[in-house]
Design an enzyme around this catalytic site. Structure first.
Site, PDB file in Angstrom:
ATOM      1  N   SER A 145     -20.777 -27.746 -34.300  1.00 22.64           N
ATOM      2  CA  SER A 145     -21.100 -27.239 -32.964  1.00 22.64           C
ATOM      3  C   SER A 145     -21.593 -25.801 -33.105  1.00 22.64           C
ATOM      4  O   SER A 145     -21.291 -25.136 -34.100  1.00 22.64           O
ATOM      5  CB  SER A 145     -19.832 -27.250 -32.099  1.00 22.64           C
ATOM      6  OG  SER A 145     -20.020 -26.492 -30.923  1.00 22.64           O
ATOM      7  N   TYR A 158     -10.721 -26.248 -30.284  1.00 25.75           N
ATOM      8  CA  TYR A 158     -12.038 -26.823 -30.620  1.00 25.75           C
ATOM      9  C   TYR A 158     -12.800 -25.878 -31.540  1.00 25.75           C
ATOM     10  O   TYR A 158     -13.332 -26.288 -32.580  1.00 25.75           O
ATOM     11  CB  TYR A 158     -12.809 -27.054 -29.320  1.00 25.75           C
ATOM     12  CG  TYR A 158     -14.170 -27.688 -29.482  1.00 25.75           C
ATOM     13  CD1 TYR A 158     -14.313 -29.058 -29.695  1.00 25.75           C
ATOM     14  CD2 TYR A 158     -15.330 -26.919 -29.399  1.00 25.75           C
ATOM     15  CE1 TYR A 158     -15.566 -29.645 -29.818  1.00 25.75           C
ATOM     16  CE2 TYR A 158     -16.590 -27.497 -29.530  1.00 25.75           C
ATOM     17  CZ  TYR A 158     -16.705 -28.855 -29.736  1.00 25.75           C
ATOM     18  OH  TYR A 158     -17.944 -29.434 -29.866  1.00 25.75           O
TER      19      TYR A 158
END
Ligand code: NAD
Length: 261
Positions: A145, A158
């Site tokens: 990401s 995350y």
């Protein structure tokens, strides 16, 4: 289209929807044989399989929890039983939980780390073991990401997991380069998938996200899948240990885009 991908066998984790579904469909276009993994959505996986076959590839679906070693082993076994080989492994499955960090439960922290980081380890490990045993070149792609670089308040678990994926990817890329096993990451920015459905349904939040992208738009799963196909193919034969950001420029400090600062 990458001719060298024809007939190659790929596992794509979490491919019943979103980016994983688009990667599998793109691999179908490349005439690949694809193991489609789902966790809790068999209908989504069947849709993915239909897309792979419609595009000219072959597909098999399998339920497995990638947050377990047994899940990863089952995916490899499915590839070998159905297609007799493994060439490309895409660790795509992931999830996120929003919470102020001081209120984040240990259970939710561990859930993010287990799915987003441990899952990448389990998948990579079974793929590496197979490539090593067969003395064959291999290709691993880890869906990271932009948040392997950009801090993301209220998503600490995350961001921590994706930061871990970044260094895990680089480390095993270096460790196995001598055996012609390439390992790369993809760092999507804001992509239109179910993970963002709630956020993007709110116009104010959608507009705010768009304002953080120099290209002024949200990306598509197909644009991410195009990067996965390139990394899987021999067109990227001298590329290992990178993160390919597919983010419309989100990692370019967009707050500076008007020349201020
Ligand atoms: P999504 O929610 O649409 O899909 C995630 C997939 O992972 C689903 O199919 C889900 O079932 C699967 N999954 C979750 N836990 C699993 C488990 N334990 N076992 C097996 N499968 C499991 O999300 P997406 O947007 O398609 O995200 C795919 C990947 O891309 C994730 O790793 C995510 O972190 C990453 N990513 C997405 C974006 C974005 O904007 N959409 C941005 C950056 C990174």
């Amino acid at each position: 289209m990458y001719a060298d991908l024809t007939g190659k066998v790929a596992v794509v984790t979490g491919s019943s929807k979103g980016i994983g579904q688009a990667v599998a469909a793109r691999f179908g276009q490349e005439k690949m044989k694809v193991v489609i993994n789902y966790h809790s959505d068999p209908a989504g996986a069947e849709k993915t399989a239909a897309a792979v076959v419609a595009n000219g590839g072959q597909a098999v679906t399998v339920q497995a929890d990638i947050a377990t070693e047994a899940g990863a082993e089952l995916l490899l076994a499915t590839a070998l039983t159905n297609f007799n080989d493994l060439d490309v492994w895409v660790n795509n499955a992931g999830m996120e939980i929003k919470s102020p960090t001081h209120e984040l439960s240990q259970a939710d922290w561990h859930k993010m780390i287990t799915i987003d980081l441990d899952g990448v380890f389990y998948g990579s490990q079974v793929a590496l073991a197979y490539f090593e045993k067969q003395h064959k070149p291999g290709n691993i792609i880890n869906m990271s990401s932009v948040h392997e670089e950009i801090p993301w308040p209220t998503f600490a678990g995350y961001a921590a997991a994706k930061g871990g994926v970044k260094m895990f990817t680089k480390t095993i890329a270096m460790e196995y380069a001598k055996d012609n096993i390439r390992v790369n990451g993809i760092g999507p920015g804001a992509i239109n998938t179910p993970i963002n459905a709630k956020k993007f349904a709110d116009k104010a939040q959608y507009d705010r996200t768009v304002s953080m992208v120099p290209m002024n738009r949200i990306g598509t799963p197909e644009e991410v899948a195009a990067g996965a196909a390139w990394l899987a193919s021999q067109e990227s034969s001298y590329v290992t240990g990178i993160t390919l950001f597919i983010d419309g420029g989100m990692t370019l400090y967009p707050a500076f885009k008007d020349g201020q600062g």
